[in-house]
Design a protein around this motif. Structure first.
Motif, PDB file in Angstrom:
ATOM      1  N   LEU A 132       0.838  -1.171  -0.065  1.00 22.45           N
ATOM      2  CA  LEU A 132      -0.004  -0.159   0.012  1.00 22.45           C
ATOM      3  C   LEU A 132       0.797   1.348  -0.020  1.00 22.45           C
ATOM      4  O   LEU A 132       0.613   2.286  -0.885  1.00 22.45           O
ATOM      5  CB  LEU A 132      -0.987   0.018   1.243  1.00 22.45           C
ATOM      6  CG  LEU A 132      -1.945   1.261   1.371  1.00 22.45           C
ATOM      7  CD1 LEU A 132      -2.727   1.485   0.302  1.00 22.45           C
ATOM      8  CD2 LEU A 132      -2.599   1.011   2.731  1.00 22.45           C
ATOM      9  N   THR A 133       2.091   1.232   0.829  1.00 17.76           N
ATOM     10  CA  THR A 133       2.658   2.544   0.922  1.00 17.76           C
ATOM     11  C   THR A 133       3.556   2.598  -0.553  1.00 17.76           C
ATOM     12  O   THR A 133       3.505   3.890  -1.090  1.00 17.76           O
ATOM     13  CB  THR A 133       3.925   2.439   1.855  1.00 17.76           C
ATOM     14  OG1 THR A 133       3.298   2.068   3.244  1.00 17.76           O
ATOM     15  CG2 THR A 133       4.806   3.418   2.048  1.00 17.76           C
ATOM     16  N   ALA A 134       4.010   1.732  -1.129  1.00 20.98           N
ATOM     17  CA  ALA A 134       4.441   1.592  -2.573  1.00 20.98           C
ATOM     18  C   ALA A 134       3.481   2.261  -3.347  1.00 20.98           C
ATOM     19  O   ALA A 134       3.931   3.065  -4.228  1.00 20.98           O
ATOM     20  CB  ALA A 134       5.104   0.268  -3.048  1.00 20.98           C
ATOM     21  N   CYS A 135       2.229   1.806  -3.380  1.00 21.12           N
ATOM     22  CA  CYS A 135       1.246   2.147  -4.322  1.00 21.12           C
ATOM     23  C   CYS A 135       1.086   3.648  -4.092  1.00 21.12           C
ATOM     24  O   CYS A 135       0.957   4.425  -5.188  1.00 21.12           O
ATOM     25  CB  CYS A 135      -0.206   1.596  -4.227  1.00 21.12           C
ATOM     26  SG  CYS A 135       0.078  -0.047  -4.942  1.00 21.12           S
ATOM     27  N   GLU A 136       0.911   4.066  -2.967  1.00 21.22           N
ATOM     28  CA  GLU A 136       0.739   5.543  -2.825  1.00 21.22           C
ATOM     29  C   GLU A 136       1.844   6.462  -2.667  1.00 21.22           C
ATOM     30  O   GLU A 136       1.556   7.623  -3.446  1.00 21.22           O
ATOM     31  CB  GLU A 136       0.442   5.783  -1.078  1.00 21.22           C
ATOM     32  CG  GLU A 136      -0.925   5.135  -0.474  1.00 21.22           C
ATOM     33  CD  GLU A 136      -1.073   5.108   0.911  1.00 21.22           C
ATOM     34  OE1 GLU A 136       0.011   5.186   1.459  1.00 21.22           O
ATOM     35  OE2 GLU A 136      -2.312   5.210   1.287  1.00 21.22           O
ATOM     36  N   THR A 137       2.955   5.985  -2.869  1.00 22.74           N
ATOM     37  CA  THR A 137       4.291   6.626  -3.456  1.00 22.74           C
ATOM     38  C   THR A 137       4.195   6.909  -4.682  1.00 22.74           C
ATOM     39  O   THR A 137       4.468   7.905  -5.383  1.00 22.74           O
ATOM     40  CB  THR A 137       5.487   5.876  -2.821  1.00 22.74           C
ATOM     41  OG1 THR A 137       5.420   5.873  -1.564  1.00 22.74           O
ATOM     42  CG2 THR A 137       6.595   6.784  -3.367  1.00 22.74           C
ATOM     43  N   LYS A 138       3.932   5.579  -5.461  1.00 24.10           N
ATOM     44  CA  LYS A 138       3.587   5.771  -6.961  1.00 24.10           C
ATOM     45  C   LYS A 138       2.662   6.913  -7.391  1.00 24.10           C
ATOM     46  O   LYS A 138       2.751   7.695  -8.424  1.00 24.10           O
ATOM     47  CB  LYS A 138       3.558   4.462  -7.640  1.00 24.10           C
ATOM     48  CG  LYS A 138       4.764   3.393  -7.581  1.00 24.10           C
ATOM     49  CD  LYS A 138       4.333   2.173  -8.356  1.00 24.10           C
ATOM     50  CE  LYS A 138       5.529   1.338  -8.144  1.00 24.10           C
ATOM     51  NZ  LYS A 138       5.402  -0.068  -8.790  1.00 24.10           N
ATOM     52  N   LEU A 139       1.493   6.555  -6.862  1.00 24.58           N
ATOM     53  CA  LEU A 139      -0.005   7.535  -6.938  1.00 24.58           C
ATOM     54  C   LEU A 139       0.603   9.041  -6.743  1.00 24.58           C
ATOM     55  O   LEU A 139       0.387   9.997  -7.692  1.00 24.58           O
ATOM     56  CB  LEU A 139      -0.910   7.219  -6.345  1.00 24.58           C
ATOM     57  CG  LEU A 139      -2.084   7.976  -6.536  1.00 24.58           C
ATOM     58  CD1 LEU A 139      -2.689   7.732  -8.065  1.00 24.58           C
ATOM     59  CD2 LEU A 139      -3.399   7.723  -5.661  1.00 24.58           C
ATOM     60  N   ALA A 140       1.401   9.218  -5.686  1.00 22.68           N
ATOM     61  CA  ALA A 140       1.721  10.652  -5.316  1.00 22.68           C
ATOM     62  C   ALA A 140       2.838  11.280  -6.489  1.00 22.68           C
ATOM     63  O   ALA A 140       2.679  12.429  -6.617  1.00 22.68           O
ATOM     64  CB  ALA A 140       2.314  10.802  -4.077  1.00 22.68           C
ATOM     65  N   ALA A 141       3.605  10.153  -6.835  1.00 20.31           N
ATOM     66  CA  ALA A 141       4.636  10.852  -7.852  1.00 20.31           C
ATOM     67  C   ALA A 141       4.012  11.294  -9.200  1.00 20.31           C
ATOM     68  O   ALA A 141       4.475  12.281 -10.052  1.00 20.31           O
ATOM     69  CB  ALA A 141       5.690   9.712  -8.076  1.00 20.31           C
ATOM     70  N   VAL A 142       2.997  10.431  -9.615  1.00 23.40           N
ATOM     71  CA  VAL A 142       2.264  10.701 -10.900  1.00 23.40           C
ATOM     72  C   VAL A 142       1.183  11.922 -10.916  1.00 23.40           C
ATOM     73  O   VAL A 142       1.026  12.668 -11.675  1.00 23.40           O
ATOM     74  CB  VAL A 142       1.244   9.403 -11.525  1.00 23.40           C
ATOM     75  CG1 VAL A 142       0.319   9.705 -12.323  1.00 23.40           C
ATOM     76  CG2 VAL A 142       2.158   8.192 -11.335  1.00 23.40           C
ATOM     77  N   SER A 143       0.915  12.053  -9.756  1.00 23.66           N
ATOM     78  CA  SER A 143      -0.168  13.305  -9.630  1.00 23.66           C
ATOM     79  C   SER A 143       0.470  14.677  -9.348  1.00 23.66           C
ATOM     80  O   SER A 143      -0.102  15.583  -9.164  1.00 23.66           O
ATOM     81  CB  SER A 143      -1.217  12.847  -8.439  1.00 23.66           C
ATOM     82  OG  SER A 143      -0.493  12.642  -7.273  1.00 23.66           O
ATOM     83  N   VAL A 144       1.709  14.824  -9.174  1.00 20.55           N
ATOM     84  CA  VAL A 144       2.447  16.015  -9.135  1.00 20.55           C
ATOM     85  C   VAL A 144       2.697  16.700 -10.217  1.00 20.55           C
ATOM     86  O   VAL A 144       2.804  16.238 -11.468  1.00 20.55           O
ATOM     87  CB  VAL A 144       3.907  15.527  -8.152  1.00 20.55           C
ATOM     88  CG1 VAL A 144       4.601  16.862  -8.059  1.00 20.55           C
ATOM     89  CG2 VAL A 144       3.752  15.017  -6.953  1.00 20.55           C
TER      90      VAL A 144
END
Length: 144
Positions: A132-144
């Motif tokens: 979940l942490t890895a997915c949230e990190t990826k999602l945060a990087a994409v939405s920046v």
């Protein structure tokens, strides 16, 4: 002891351990043998250090002596979680409930614990949290 109660205590799949006021093992059932790898003959008479990871012993004994002196614990209900250590040195994740044992006058005589091995569930939950942490990190990087 009643035969049925004896069967319950000795054959329960959960570990049932009774320790005296000094923290010495006085009862060790079949579930404890399977969970920790020590036979009852090896465990009875030994210190609870047998199953407490070395790095947690100081904290454990501070709490144990406090409870034996006061007869009070905040853990009267609910489950406690803690790691334990097996005979082979491997760790086990535990959930357990405790029962304070008193004599007829109400003086503390020790305690009993009913323990369940939750290592598999704990490992799954840890892996899910990491994913979940890895997915949230990826999602945060994409939405920046």
């Amino acid at each position: 002891m009643d035969r049925r109660l004896n069967q319950l205590l000795n054959e329960a799949p959960d570990a049932i351990i009774i320790a005296d006021r000094e923290g010495g093992v006085r009862f060790w059932n079949r579930g404890a043998e399977l969970m920790f790898g020590h036979s009852a003959a090896e465990a009875v008479g030994q210190s609870l250090d047998l199953i407490i990871p070395e790095n947690l012993r100081k904290r454990h004994w501070e709490g144990y002596w406090r409870v034996m002196a006061s007869g009070e614990t905040k853990y009267k209900t609910g489950l406690l979680s803690s790691p334990g250590v097996r005979k082979d040195g491997s760790r086990v994740s535990l959930e357990f409930s405790m029962v304070m044992l008193r004599d007829e006058a109400g003086a503390m005589q020790g305690c009993a614990a009913i323990m369940r091995d939750v290592t598999e569930r704990w490992t799954r939950e840890k892996e899910l949290k990491e994913r979940l942490t890895a997915c949230e990190t990826k999602l945060a990087a994409v939405s920046v």
